[in-house]
Enzyme design. Structure first.
Site, PDB file in Angstrom:
ATOM      1  N   TYR A 336       0.876  -1.173   0.000  1.00 11.20           N
ATOM      2  CA  TYR A 336       0.000   0.000   0.000  1.00 11.20           C
ATOM      3  C   TYR A 336       0.912   1.221   0.000  1.00 11.20           C
ATOM      4  O   TYR A 336       1.869   1.270   0.770  1.00 11.20           O
ATOM      5  CB  TYR A 336      -0.854   0.070   1.279  1.00 11.20           C
ATOM      6  CG  TYR A 336      -2.103  -0.793   1.286  1.00 11.20           C
ATOM      7  CD1 TYR A 336      -2.364  -1.713   0.284  1.00 11.20           C
ATOM      8  CD2 TYR A 336      -3.034  -0.670   2.317  1.00 11.20           C
ATOM      9  CE1 TYR A 336      -3.506  -2.493   0.308  1.00 11.20           C
ATOM     10  CE2 TYR A 336      -4.180  -1.451   2.350  1.00 11.20           C
ATOM     11  CZ  TYR A 336      -4.410  -2.360   1.342  1.00 11.20           C
ATOM     12  OH  TYR A 336      -5.543  -3.126   1.368  1.00 11.20           O
ATOM     13  N   GLU A 412     -22.564   5.696  18.099  1.00  8.58           N
ATOM     14  CA  GLU A 412     -23.243   6.172  16.879  1.00  8.58           C
ATOM     15  C   GLU A 412     -23.537   7.662  16.884  1.00  8.58           C
ATOM     16  O   GLU A 412     -23.837   8.242  15.840  1.00  8.58           O
ATOM     17  CB  GLU A 412     -24.550   5.386  16.691  1.00  8.58           C
ATOM     18  CG  GLU A 412     -24.310   3.907  16.419  1.00  8.58           C
ATOM     19  CD  GLU A 412     -25.565   3.070  16.590  1.00  8.58           C
ATOM     20  OE1 GLU A 412     -26.424   3.447  17.421  1.00  8.58           O
ATOM     21  OE2 GLU A 412     -25.695   2.042  15.911  1.00  8.58           O
TER      22      GLU A 412
END
Ligand SMILES: [Zn+2]
Ligand SMILES: [Zn+2]
Length: 434
Positions: A336, A412
C-alpha cells in the site's frame, strides 16, 4: 482605484463566506433530520457484515439507495463496489467521496441487539465476521451524505462521485485491493475527478472530534520475504557449515539500524519488523536455509525508497560477509502506498473542518503506522483523509477497544458530524473553485 478593487474583493469574499455559511446551516439541518436513518443503516450493515470482495448484500442496499436519490449508479465496479454520480445544478469541479465496505474475520463479543452472528471459514478456520473496523459506519455516513446533497442538487456547483469501495482490509496474495482495482477500472475518470475526500471512524477518539495530519497520515506498507541460503552441517561441527541461523540473527539486528541510524526521526516515523523466522528441525543440525517474513512501514515516498534500498544492501551484504547468499522479495505479496494528505489541499480545507466541528474539536494527530488503501486514489489525485471520533465521551482512550478486536465499539452519536464534515468538504471545495 486600488481602494475600489480592495472593497470589491472584500464584498466578494464576504458574499462567498455568507453563501458557505448558509449552505453549511442547511446541511446541518438536513443531517440532523436523517441521523436516525444513518444509524439504522449502520445497524443493518453491522448485523450483516461481509468479507472483502463478497459485499453482495451490502452492495445491493447501497445501489438501491443511490438509485432512489436519482443518481446515475454503476454496481459491480472492482467486483462488488458501487459508484453513484450526482450532477449539481451548476457547472463546477468533480469531487469524489469514498467509503469502504468490508468486514473482518473477527467474532463479535459486544452485547448489542444488532451484534453480528455471521459465521464463515477463513484460511481453514471457523470464525465469525464482524465490522470490526467501522466500515459499516463509513457506508451509512456516506449514504447520509448522498441523501443530504441529492436534496440540495440544484445549488451544487459541480459533480459529486460517491465511491463505495470493497476490500479495503487486504486481499489474498496476487489480488489487488479494492481501491487499487477501482482506480485501475477507471473510477477517477468519466468524469475526471479533481479531488477526493474520505474519513475513518476511530474507536479511541471522542465523539464530536475530527483529527487530521498534513503529509503522511497512514503508512506505506511493504511486506517482505528474506531467504538465507547456507551450508548444512552437524551442530557439533559448525566450522564445516555456513550457518544461516547466525547470519539471519545478524540480518535482523542490522535491519534495526535503518530506523535508528538512517531515518531522520524528527520528521517521520518508520518501522521494520521481522514477524516470522523459520529454519532448522532439531538442536544438533545446522540447517541449509532460513526464511523470514517481515513488514516495513513508512510515512513518505522518499523514506520508503530509502528503506527498501537499505534493506537490500543489509540483507545481501550481511549474507555475503558470512559466506552465504540471500534472496529478498519486497514487496512479497502486499503493498500500500503512503496515505498522503496533500499539504496544500489540507491547509485549504482546514477552515471547512473547523467551521463544521468547531475549531477546538479539530486536532492535529500523530501519524499512524497502519496502512489504508485510500492511498491508491491519492497516488493519482490530491486527497484528504481524516479521522472521526467514535468513542463515547468520557471514556479513557487507553481502555477503549481498538479496531480489529472482538470488543470493538463505536458510539453512533458521532455519525452526524461525519455526514456534515464530508458534505461540507465537497461543497466548500466547490465554492472555492468558483
Ligand atoms: Zn481495518
Ligand atoms: Zn478500516
Amino acid at each position: 482605484m486600488k481602494r475600489f478593487y480592495f472593497l470589491l474583493l472584500i464584498l466578494i469574499s464576504a458574499n462567498t463566506f455568507a453563501q458557505k455559511t448558509a449552505l453549511r446551516a442547511e446541511v446541518a439541518k438536513k443531517a440532523a433530520r436523517i441521523e436516525q436513518k444513518v444509524i439504522a443503516w449502520r445497524r443493518d450493515f453491522h448485523e450483516h457484515p461481509e468479507l472483502g470482495n463478497e459485499e453482495v448484500r451490502t452492495s445491493e442496499i447501497i445501489t438501491k439507495h443511490l438509485q432512489s436519490l436519482g443518481m446515475i449508479v454503476t454496481a459491480g465496479v472492482a467486483k462488488t463496489g458501487v459508484v453513484g454520480i450526482l450532477h449539481g445544478g451548476k457547472p463546477g469541479p468533480v469531487v469524489a467521496l469514498r467509503a469502504d465496505m468490508d468486514g473482518l474475520p473477527v467474532t463479535e463479543r459486544v452485547k448489542l441487539p444488532f451484534a453480528s452472528k455471521v459465521k464463515t471459514t477463513y484460511n481453514g478456520q471457523e470464525t465469525g465476521i464482524m465490522h470490526a473496523c467501522g466500515h459499516d459506519s463509513h457506508m451509512a455516513i456516506l449514504m447520509g451524505v448522498a441523501e443530504v446533497l441529492a436534496s440540495m442538487k440544484k445549488d451544487i456547483p459541480g459533480t459529486i462521485k460517491f465511491i463505495f469501495q470493497p476490500a479495503e482490509e487486504g486481499v489474498q496474495s496476487g489480488e489487488l485491493s479494492g481501491a487499487e482495482l477501482m482506480v485501475k477500472e477507471g473510477v477517477l475518470k468519466n468524469p475526471t475527478v479533481e479531488v477526493i475526500f474520505g474519513l475513518h471512524i476511530n474507536s479511541q477518539t471522542p465523539v464530536g472530534n475530527i483529527s487530521y495530519r498534513p503529509g503522511g497520515i497512514m503508512a506505506a506498507v511493504n511486506d517482505m520475504k528474506i531467504t538465507v541460503m547456507g551450508r548444512q552441517a552437524h551442530g557439533a561441527y559448525p566450522w564445516s557449515s555456513i550457518d544461516p541461523v547466525v547470519i539471519s540473527a545478524q540480518i535482523i539486528n542490522n535491519l534495526q539500524t535503518i530506523v535508528s541510524r538512517n531515518l531522520n526521526v524528527t520528521e517521520n516515523a518508520g518501522v521494520v519488523t521481522i514477524g516470522s523466522i523459520q529454519g532448522g528441525i532439531r538442536s544438533n543440525i545446522i540447517p541449509e536455509k532460513v526464511e523470514m517474513l517481515g513488514t516495513v512501514r513508512n510515512l513518505s515516498k522518499e523514506d520508503e525508497a530509502m528503506f527498501i534500498d537499505r534493506i537490500k544492501t543489509i540483507v545481501t551484504k550481511t549474507a555475503e560477509a558470512g559466506g552465504a547468499t540471500a534472496e529478498l522479495k519486497i514487496p512479497f505479496s502486499y503493498h500500500y502506498p503512503v496515505t498522503y494528505n496533500d499539504p496544500a489541499l489540507t491547509a485549504k480545507m482546514l477552515p471547512s473542518l473547523k467551521a463544521t466541528a468547531g475549531a477546538d474539536h479539530v486536532r492535529l494527530k500523530p501519524a499512524v503506522t497502519g496502512g489504508e488503501d485510500f492511498s491508491f486514489y491519492q497516488e493519482k489525485i490530491p486527497g484528504l483523509f481524516i479521522f472521526l471520533g467514535g468513542m463515547p465521551k468520557g471514556q479513557d482512550p487507553m481502555k477503549a477497544p481498538s479496531h480489529h478486536t472482538p470488543d470493538f465499539f463505536i458510539d453512533e452519536s458521532g455519525f452526524v458530524l461525519g455526514v456534515n464534515a464530508l458534505s461540507n468538504l465537497a461543497l466548500d471545495y466547490m465554492a472555492m473553485k468558483k
